[in-house]
Design a protein around this motif. Structure first.
Motif, PDB file in Angstrom:
ATOM      1  N   LYS A  64       0.829  -1.207   0.000  1.00 43.78           N
ATOM      2  CA  LYS A  64       0.000   0.000   0.000  1.00 43.78           C
ATOM      3  C   LYS A  64       0.864   1.258   0.000  1.00 43.78           C
ATOM      4  O   LYS A  64       0.530   2.251  -0.650  1.00 43.78           O
ATOM      5  CB  LYS A  64      -0.935   0.000   1.206  1.00 43.78           C
ATOM      6  CG  LYS A  64      -1.933   1.125   1.161  1.00 43.78           C
ATOM      7  CD  LYS A  64      -2.981   1.010   2.228  1.00 43.78           C
ATOM      8  CE  LYS A  64      -3.997   2.118   2.057  1.00 43.78           C
ATOM      9  NZ  LYS A  64      -5.087   2.033   2.984  1.00 43.78           N
ATOM     10  N   ASN A  69      -2.599   7.529  -2.259  1.00 40.18           N
ATOM     11  CA  ASN A  69      -3.965   7.087  -1.923  1.00 40.18           C
ATOM     12  C   ASN A  69      -4.830   6.967  -3.181  1.00 40.18           C
ATOM     13  O   ASN A  69      -5.604   6.013  -3.329  1.00 40.18           O
ATOM     14  CB  ASN A  69      -4.621   8.036  -0.928  1.00 40.18           C
ATOM     15  CG  ASN A  69      -4.022   7.925   0.456  1.00 40.18           C
ATOM     16  OD1 ASN A  69      -3.421   6.915   0.807  1.00 40.18           O
ATOM     17  ND2 ASN A  69      -4.180   8.963   1.253  1.00 40.18           N
ATOM     18  N   TYR A  72      -3.760   3.850  -5.183  1.00 43.97           N
ATOM     19  CA  TYR A  72      -4.166   2.605  -4.536  1.00 43.97           C
ATOM     20  C   TYR A  72      -5.670   2.378  -4.668  1.00 43.97           C
ATOM     21  O   TYR A  72      -6.115   1.260  -4.915  1.00 43.97           O
ATOM     22  CB  TYR A  72      -3.729   2.599  -3.063  1.00 43.97           C
ATOM     23  CG  TYR A  72      -3.662   1.210  -2.490  1.00 43.97           C
ATOM     24  CD1 TYR A  72      -2.660   0.326  -2.889  1.00 43.97           C
ATOM     25  CD2 TYR A  72      -4.603   0.771  -1.581  1.00 43.97           C
ATOM     26  CE1 TYR A  72      -2.595  -0.960  -2.375  1.00 43.97           C
ATOM     27  CE2 TYR A  72      -4.540  -0.525  -1.060  1.00 43.97           C
ATOM     28  CZ  TYR A  72      -3.532  -1.377  -1.461  1.00 43.97           C
ATOM     29  OH  TYR A  72      -3.482  -2.657  -0.960  1.00 43.97           O
TER      30      TYR A  72
END
Length: 120
Positions: A64, A69, A72
């Protein structure tokens, strides 16, 4: 694993994910791959590579952290499409020439195109 190895692993995974999304999104690239490696069933190979790149590393913190963000989230959304298509198609997919143009192939292509936008 030391910090340098971890960093290399993350960089390599990012590159692999981006290249794989580009391959999923390009009929030309898929046909080129099939021509260069005729013994491979490209649709099956795409699913296998996705599993290696995204599904197997899930749950590892380094995975991750390799992405923003937004990136992902784009991978997660793309994975939902992959799972839906996998559920609708036979375990051994048809040859690329038969798979291209199907609604399942189009869904993968569209989802991959959308996901690649997060990486630009």
């Amino acid at each position: 694993m030391d910090i340098e190895q971890l960093s290399d692993l993350q960089k390599n995974n990012r590159v692999e994910a981006m290249e794989l999304l580009e391959l999923f999104s390009s009929e030309y690239e898929q046909r080129d791959y099939q021509e260069k490696v005729p013994i491979v069933n490209v649709p099956d190979e795409l699913f296998n590579q996705w599993e290696d790149c995204y599904e197997l590393p899930l749950g590892h913190e380094w995975h991750k952290k390799a992405y923003t963000n937004e990136e992902y989230l784009a991978l997660q959304v793309f994975n939902v499409t992959v799972q839906k298509v996998a559920a609708k198609t036979p375990r051994c997919l048809p040859a690329l020439s038969d798979f291209i143009g199907t609604s399942e192939w189009q869904a993968l292509k569209d989802a991959a195109l959308s996901a690649t936008k997060a990486f630009k």
